[in-house]
Design a protein around this motif. Structure first.
Motif, PDB file in Angstrom:
ATOM      1  N   ALA A  65     -69.396  72.490  57.041  1.00 30.31           N
ATOM      2  CA  ALA A  65     -68.860  73.429  56.057  1.00 30.31           C
ATOM      3  C   ALA A  65     -67.358  73.609  56.237  1.00 30.31           C
ATOM      4  CB  ALA A  65     -69.568  74.772  56.169  1.00 30.31           C
ATOM      5  N   GLU A  66     -66.888  73.639  57.490  1.00 29.09           N
ATOM      6  CA  GLU A  66     -65.471  73.838  57.781  1.00 29.09           C
ATOM      7  C   GLU A  66     -64.682  72.529  57.739  1.00 29.09           C
ATOM      8  OE1 GLU A  66     -65.452  75.775  61.557  1.00 29.09           O
ATOM      9  OE2 GLU A  66     -66.175  77.701  60.740  1.00 29.09           O
ATOM     10  N   GLN A  67     -65.364  71.427  57.457  1.00 31.06           N
ATOM     11  CA  GLN A  67     -64.756  70.088  57.350  1.00 31.06           C
ATOM     12  C   GLN A  67     -64.159  69.597  58.675  1.00 31.06           C
ATOM     13  OE1 GLN A  67     -62.402  71.158  53.634  1.00 31.06           O
ATOM     14  NE2 GLN A  67     -63.351  69.254  52.919  1.00 31.06           N
ATOM     15  N   VAL A  68     -64.681  70.140  59.763  1.00 31.39           N
ATOM     16  CA  VAL A  68     -64.345  69.587  61.082  1.00 31.39           C
ATOM     17  C   VAL A  68     -65.048  68.247  61.258  1.00 31.39           C
ATOM     18  CG1 VAL A  68     -64.498  69.959  63.587  1.00 31.39           C
ATOM     19  CG2 VAL A  68     -63.988  71.882  62.059  1.00 31.39           C
ATOM     20  N   LEU A  69     -66.285  68.171  60.749  1.00 27.81           N
ATOM     21  CA  LEU A  69     -67.033  66.922  60.697  1.00 27.81           C
ATOM     22  C   LEU A  69     -67.257  66.537  59.241  1.00 27.81           C
ATOM     23  CD1 LEU A  69     -69.840  67.422  63.399  1.00 27.81           C
ATOM     24  CD2 LEU A  69     -67.765  66.035  63.607  1.00 27.81           C
ATOM     25  N   PRO A  70     -67.274  65.242  58.961  1.00 30.58           N
ATOM     26  CA  PRO A  70     -67.629  64.797  57.605  1.00 30.58           C
ATOM     27  C   PRO A  70     -69.142  64.913  57.413  1.00 30.58           C
ATOM     28  CG  PRO A  70     -67.370  62.915  59.034  1.00 30.58           C
ATOM     29  CD  PRO A  70     -67.025  64.118  59.873  1.00 30.58           C
ATOM     30  N   THR A  71     -69.643  64.392  56.318  1.00 29.19           N
ATOM     31  CA  THR A  71     -71.101  64.290  56.145  1.00 29.19           C
ATOM     32  C   THR A  71     -71.714  63.764  57.434  1.00 29.19           C
ATOM     33  OG1 THR A  71     -70.938  63.944  53.769  1.00 29.19           O
ATOM     34  CG2 THR A  71     -72.923  63.113  54.862  1.00 29.19           C
ATOM     35  N   THR A  72     -72.764  64.442  57.903  1.00 33.25           N
ATOM     36  CA  THR A  72     -73.278  64.199  59.247  1.00 33.25           C
ATOM     37  C   THR A  72     -74.751  63.812  59.204  1.00 33.25           C
ATOM     38  OG1 THR A  72     -71.639  65.656  60.275  1.00 33.25           O
ATOM     39  CG2 THR A  72     -73.680  65.294  61.493  1.00 33.25           C
ATOM     40  N   HIS A  73     -75.085  62.751  59.931  1.00 33.36           N
ATOM     41  CA  HIS A  73     -76.451  62.238  60.009  1.00 33.36           C
ATOM     42  C   HIS A  73     -77.064  62.669  61.336  1.00 33.36           C
ATOM     43  CE1 HIS A  73     -75.152  58.707  57.162  1.00 33.36           C
ATOM     44  NE2 HIS A  73     -75.068  59.889  56.596  1.00 33.36           N
ATOM     45  N   CYS A  74     -78.259  63.253  61.269  1.00 32.37           N
ATOM     46  CA  CYS A  74     -78.848  63.913  62.433  1.00 32.37           C
ATOM     47  C   CYS A  74     -80.248  63.383  62.734  1.00 32.37           C
ATOM     48  CB  CYS A  74     -78.931  65.419  62.195  1.00 32.37           C
ATOM     49  SG  CYS A  74     -77.342  66.177  61.740  1.00 32.37           S
ATOM     50  N   GLY A 110     -94.083  63.051  63.302  1.00 35.74           N
ATOM     51  CA  GLY A 110     -93.542  64.259  62.690  1.00 35.74           C
ATOM     52  C   GLY A 110     -92.067  64.493  62.906  1.00 35.74           C
ATOM     53  N   ALA A 111     -91.413  63.669  63.713  1.00 32.40           N
ATOM     54  CA  ALA A 111     -89.982  63.865  63.971  1.00 32.40           C
ATOM     55  C   ALA A 111     -89.179  63.487  62.731  1.00 32.40           C
ATOM     56  CB  ALA A 111     -89.542  63.041  65.172  1.00 32.40           C
ATOM     57  N   GLY A 112     -88.035  64.139  62.574  1.00 31.15           N
ATOM     58  CA  GLY A 112     -87.285  64.001  61.338  1.00 31.15           C
ATOM     59  C   GLY A 112     -85.871  63.474  61.509  1.00 31.15           C
ATOM     60  N   ALA A 113     -85.295  63.079  60.377  1.00 27.64           N
ATOM     61  CA  ALA A 113     -83.892  62.677  60.274  1.00 27.64           C
ATOM     62  C   ALA A 113     -83.311  63.404  59.067  1.00 27.64           C
ATOM     63  CB  ALA A 113     -83.770  61.172  60.109  1.00 27.64           C
ATOM     64  N   TYR A 114     -82.010  63.709  59.124  1.00 31.30           N
ATOM     65  CA  TYR A 114     -81.417  64.598  58.142  1.00 31.30           C
ATOM     66  C   TYR A 114     -79.985  64.171  57.816  1.00 31.30           C
ATOM     67  CZ  TYR A 114     -85.101  67.222  60.486  1.00 31.30           C
ATOM     68  OH  TYR A 114     -86.295  67.586  61.065  1.00 31.30           O
ATOM     69  N   VAL A 115     -79.566  64.480  56.594  1.00 32.23           N
ATOM     70  CA  VAL A 115     -78.172  64.355  56.194  1.00 32.23           C
ATOM     71  C   VAL A 115     -77.667  65.753  55.875  1.00 32.23           C
ATOM     72  CG1 VAL A 115     -76.568  63.456  54.470  1.00 32.23           C
ATOM     73  CG2 VAL A 115     -78.426  62.011  55.308  1.00 32.23           C
ATOM     74  N   VAL A 116     -76.553  66.128  56.501  1.00 34.78           N
ATOM     75  CA  VAL A 116     -75.925  67.427  56.246  1.00 34.78           C
ATOM     76  C   VAL A 116     -74.576  67.157  55.597  1.00 34.78           C
ATOM     77  CG1 VAL A 116     -75.087  69.577  57.250  1.00 34.78           C
ATOM     78  CG2 VAL A 116     -77.088  68.438  58.244  1.00 34.78           C
ATOM     79  N   GLU A 117     -74.381  67.692  54.400  1.00 31.78           N
ATOM     80  CA  GLU A 117     -73.130  67.463  53.685  1.00 31.78           C
ATOM     81  C   GLU A 117     -72.614  68.757  53.076  1.00 31.78           C
ATOM     82  OE1 GLU A 117     -74.013  64.356  50.930  1.00 31.78           O
ATOM     83  OE2 GLU A 117     -75.971  65.195  50.445  1.00 31.78           O
ATOM     84  N   ARG A 118     -71.342  68.772  52.794  1.00 33.70           N
ATOM     85  CA  ARG A 118     -70.686  69.954  52.248  1.00 33.70           C
ATOM     86  C   ARG A 118     -70.810  69.955  50.737  1.00 33.70           C
ATOM     87  NH1 ARG A 118     -65.329  71.880  50.829  1.00 33.70           N
ATOM     88  NH2 ARG A 118     -64.888  73.895  51.838  1.00 33.70           N
ATOM     89  N   GLY A 119     -71.308  71.052  50.198  1.00 34.03           N
ATOM     90  CA  GLY A 119     -71.472  71.165  48.758  1.00 34.03           C
ATOM     91  C   GLY A 119     -70.207  71.655  48.075  1.00 34.03           C
TER      92      GLY A 119
END
Length: 244
Positions: A187-196, A219-228
């Motif tokens: 959210a603060e743009q310290v990191l770009p879109t982040t893959h987890c 059941g383990a997951g993977a995620y993309v976190v991006e700024r809207g």
């Protein structure tokens, strides 16, 4: 046997404990599958870098033993107190898979740069050697991520190798502070879109494109976190293929 395209397997997994000690998990074996099968005249070749853990001799011995049980030729590339091979570049280029262990990503990056590892690793990656690793050995391939390299409180690292133009969040399900910090940093743009990745999950990249998430944990997951557009971080769960 080089991969068809530059390939990275970035994970929160890899080796695991079995009845006879450390062993290759299906996730780590998938890294070898991505490299393709070598000819009948040799075994698959893995180069292991334990820099993030301080090149511990006990860890190196366990990795060698795990490789022997898996029928894999293992070279441990130590950098303490000096490089343990005569030609680092040739060793990396002669590998099918380069696997990087966990520990301090900040220390790993500093030591690698002293020894010109980033350039050697990029050359190997571009030549079709699969690059992979767990935790610090995952974050290193990205622009950065969250780390406890500096102490108990998680902090961002933003000067990683940037072979992949994203941030990376590891141990997403097992360490409760990881997820909210990733969201804040995106959210603060310290990191770009982040893959987890949750523990036991790996992300497969061809070139810089994320092509698949795989797991050896149900059941383990993977995620993309991006700024809207509203300046907030939004998380999207990815489809994950379960490995045998």
């Amino acid at each position: 046997m080089p991969a068809e395209a530059p390939t990275i397997l970035a994970t929160s997994g890899g080796f695991r404990r079995g009845p006879r000690g450390l062993e290759f998990s299906p996730l780590l074996r998938h890294g070898l599958d991505l490299a393709g099968r070598p000819g009948a005249d040799r075994r698959s070749r893995v180069t292991y870098l334990g820099t993030a853990g301080g090149d511990q001799r006990s860890a190196a011995a366990e990795v060698h033993a795990a490789g022997a049980r898996a029928g894999v030729e293992v070279t441990v590339l130590d950098l303490f107190p000096m490089p343990s091979v005569d030609d680092v570049a040739a060793t990396l280029l002669g590998s099918d898979l380069v696997w990087v262990g966990g520990g301090s990503v900040a220390n790993l990056l500093a030591v690698w740069r002293v020894h010109d590892l980033p350039g050697h690793l990029r050359a190997a990656w571009e030549a079709g050697v699969v690059l992979g690793g767990v935790s610090a050995g995952s974050i290193c391939w990205f622009r950065g991520g969250t780390t406890d390299s500096y102490g108990p409180e998680l902090r961002p690292v933003t000067d990683a190798l940037a072979f992949l133009p994203y941030g990376n969040g590891v141990h997403y399900d097992s360490e409760s502070r990881r997820r909210p910090l990733v969201h804040r940093l995106v959210a603060e743009q310290v990191l770009p879109t982040t893959h987890c990745t949750d523990d036991g999950v790996g992300l497969v990249y061809r070139g810089t494109e994320l092509v698949e998430a795989v797991s050896d944990v149900a059941g383990a997951g993977a995620y993309v976190v991006e700024r809207g557009a509203d300046g907030r971080a939004a998380e999207r769960r990815l489809a994950v293929r379960r490995l045998g």
